[in-house]
Design a protein around this motif. Sequence first.
Motif, PDB file in Angstrom:
ATOM      1  N   ARG A   1      -5.181  11.805  22.592  1.00 46.66           N
ATOM      2  CA  ARG A   1      -4.647  12.385  21.363  1.00 46.66           C
ATOM      3  C   ARG A   1      -4.025  11.266  20.520  1.00 46.66           C
ATOM      4  O   ARG A   1      -3.281  10.428  21.025  1.00 46.66           O
ATOM      5  N   ALA A   2      -4.315  11.280  19.216  1.00 44.08           N
ATOM      6  CA  ALA A   2      -3.897  10.180  18.360  1.00 44.08           C
ATOM      7  C   ALA A   2      -3.469  10.677  16.991  1.00 44.08           C
ATOM      8  O   ALA A   2      -3.805  11.792  16.568  1.00 44.08           O
ATOM      9  N   SER A   3      -2.731   9.833  16.297  1.00 42.06           N
ATOM     10  CA  SER A   3      -2.372  10.036  14.890  1.00 42.06           C
ATOM     11  C   SER A   3      -2.967   8.884  14.086  1.00 42.06           C
ATOM     12  O   SER A   3      -3.162   7.776  14.606  1.00 42.06           O
ATOM     13  N   VAL A   4      -3.250   9.133  12.809  1.00 42.50           N
ATOM     14  CA  VAL A   4      -3.878   8.119  11.969  1.00 42.50           C
ATOM     15  C   VAL A   4      -2.935   7.731  10.840  1.00 42.50           C
ATOM     16  O   VAL A   4      -2.233   8.575  10.283  1.00 42.50           O
TER      17      VAL A   4
ATOM     18  N   TYR B   1       0.823  -1.206   0.000  1.00 39.83           N
ATOM     19  CA  TYR B   1       0.000   0.000   0.000  1.00 39.83           C
ATOM     20  C   TYR B   1       0.862   1.262   0.000  1.00 39.83           C
ATOM     21  O   TYR B   1       2.024   1.242   0.423  1.00 39.83           O
ATOM     22  N   ALA B   2       0.238   2.342  -0.438  1.00 35.29           N
ATOM     23  CA  ALA B   2       0.834   3.670  -0.293  1.00 35.29           C
ATOM     24  C   ALA B   2       0.379   4.221   1.053  1.00 35.29           C
ATOM     25  O   ALA B   2      -0.824   4.337   1.314  1.00 35.29           O
ATOM     26  N   LEU B   3       1.331   4.553   1.936  1.00 40.33           N
ATOM     27  CA  LEU B   3       1.019   4.951   3.306  1.00 40.33           C
ATOM     28  C   LEU B   3       1.229   6.446   3.513  1.00 40.33           C
ATOM     29  O   LEU B   3       2.135   7.054   2.934  1.00 40.33           O
ATOM     30  N   SER B   4       0.383   6.996   4.358  1.00 36.15           N
ATOM     31  CA  SER B   4       0.549   8.378   4.815  1.00 36.15           C
ATOM     32  C   SER B   4       0.005   8.454   6.230  1.00 36.15           C
ATOM     33  O   SER B   4      -0.688   7.531   6.699  1.00 36.15           O
ATOM     34  N   THR B   5       0.308   9.528   6.917  1.00 38.49           N
ATOM     35  CA  THR B   5      -0.155   9.665   8.290  1.00 38.49           C
ATOM     36  C   THR B   5      -0.512  11.119   8.575  1.00 38.49           C
ATOM     37  O   THR B   5      -0.057  12.030   7.885  1.00 38.49           O
ATOM     38  N   GLY B   6      -1.371  11.287   9.552  1.00 41.54           N
ATOM     39  CA  GLY B   6      -1.775  12.629   9.966  1.00 41.54           C
ATOM     40  C   GLY B   6      -1.941  12.686  11.462  1.00 41.54           C
ATOM     41  O   GLY B   6      -2.131  11.660  12.135  1.00 41.54           O
ATOM     42  N   SER B   7      -1.868  13.887  12.036  1.00 37.65           N
ATOM     43  CA  SER B   7      -1.946  14.056  13.482  1.00 37.65           C
ATOM     44  C   SER B   7      -3.067  15.018  13.835  1.00 37.65           C
ATOM     45  O   SER B   7      -3.786  15.522  12.971  1.00 37.65           O
ATOM     46  N   GLY B   8      -3.205  15.287  15.151  1.00 40.15           N
ATOM     47  CA  GLY B   8      -4.209  16.230  15.613  1.00 40.15           C
ATOM     48  C   GLY B   8      -5.586  15.637  15.785  1.00 40.15           C
ATOM     49  O   GLY B   8      -6.581  16.362  15.743  1.00 40.15           O
TER      50      GLY B   8
END
Length: 494
Positions: free
Chosen positions: A290-293, A276-283
């Motif tokens: 508090r979590a990141s995805v 897969y092509a992965l990316s992540t985000g926060s906030g």
Amino acid sequence: MSSACDGLAELRSGFVDGALSPEDSERVVAHLLSCADCRADVAELRAVRDLLGRSGAGTPAPAPLSARLVSIADDASVRPWTKAFDGSRGLALPSERRRARVRAVLGTLATGAILGVVGLTGWFAAPNGNLAAVADPADEAQAEFGAAAAELSVTGASLSALMLLDSLPEATQDGSQVERPSQKIHHAEGEPEAVDLLDRAMAAGRTTTVAGDQAVLARMDERTVAARVGVDTRSRQGAMVSVFDPDGHVLASSFAQAQVAAADGASPVDLIAHAYALSTGSGLHVAGRRASVVEARDEHGMVAKRWWVDDATGVLLWQESYDDEGLSTAAGFTEVDVVPYANVAPTKAATRLATSVVSADAAQLSRSGWSCSDEMAGLDLLEVTTDTPTDPRSVHVVYGDGASTVSVLQRHGRLSGAPAGARWDDKLQAWRHSGAVRWATWQSGDTVYTVTTDGPSSLLRRSVAAFPHEGPVETTTLGRVREGWSRILADLKG
């Protein structure tokens, strides 16, 4: 052939030999008029009988064998025993005509005996035509799937919750009211950060004590259902998962073994990063934390999976799977307490239900007729196990990409009926169960296949289509002899 055909097996043989009573003969003839399979079997039986009858006709025994048989006692042995006391003198050797007749008879007997031995050898070398009954392979298949998926994918305790939910429809309620985490990403990062987050979640799952309530959602039959689940995960020991009814009473509990770090080979995170092509985000926030995805997109750019990871501890707080129709399954905490790196003694890893074999044996199993290809429905072969180290009757193969797992249980035998909780699907040509964990089972030849997956319905369809669909095997008398000799020759070739 049907059960009616099986009941006429002995009568068919007697019919070919002309040994039936008029009543039985009429019964067989009436059945043959409407059954092509039995007509074919009768034709093969006649061919074998005619072959045995013709094989020795006009075939003289070798001269040395004939001479040896004539003289085996002494010269007097050629005289009929009734002439031993008639007072005649001298012993005459048999005439050439009589010797030819003896050689012809001996040749016929010898050839018939050889063909009989050949036929019996092939018959007994063939696999047993009476296949063992396979009543309902779903429970065994799901147990094998659960053990494999927990080891080879990033799931946390949610997999056990989904599997429990699948067997407890009384626990479900409308899932449209469940509040899911926000999908909005405030700050996006690339693949390296996403891999670090997933690695951290895998490590936290083995070392952190977590207790709380989860919401589990699954799309079933065009509607989304939800259930409340209690999870109590102990560091290095596993998790106790309990499913509640809508009134808060425990309906069932299950213990999930702790995930064990792979000793060799690719980890689930490596598989995900490759597929897969992965990316992540926060906030983001899940259950007040508090979590990141981490977001995984397939080759078509469609979102296949998301994981929400606790920023403070790395605990996997929520995860969702998607298909062409949107949300497929979801599971995560609504309330949670986390104790990082609790000092709890480790326990042994879970014992797998099957006997492991080395991956190189997949090629040998494939040559023996089992389905163990290196790739299936776009997923790589990850594991092969058998019920016994040699001459297995059951083979379990696992495919996956770290986000989804496909488990395929293959058992020699005959499916005896419809599995519980499944309905026949004409498009799949299999009995199919649509739930939080999807599976399908069917008969092909002398093998019962059961495919189980936590992936979307489209993955189940592609996986089922990748395996044989030949229908039940039916072997005639001559066919069994041929099958036996094929097996003997294959063994001699190694």
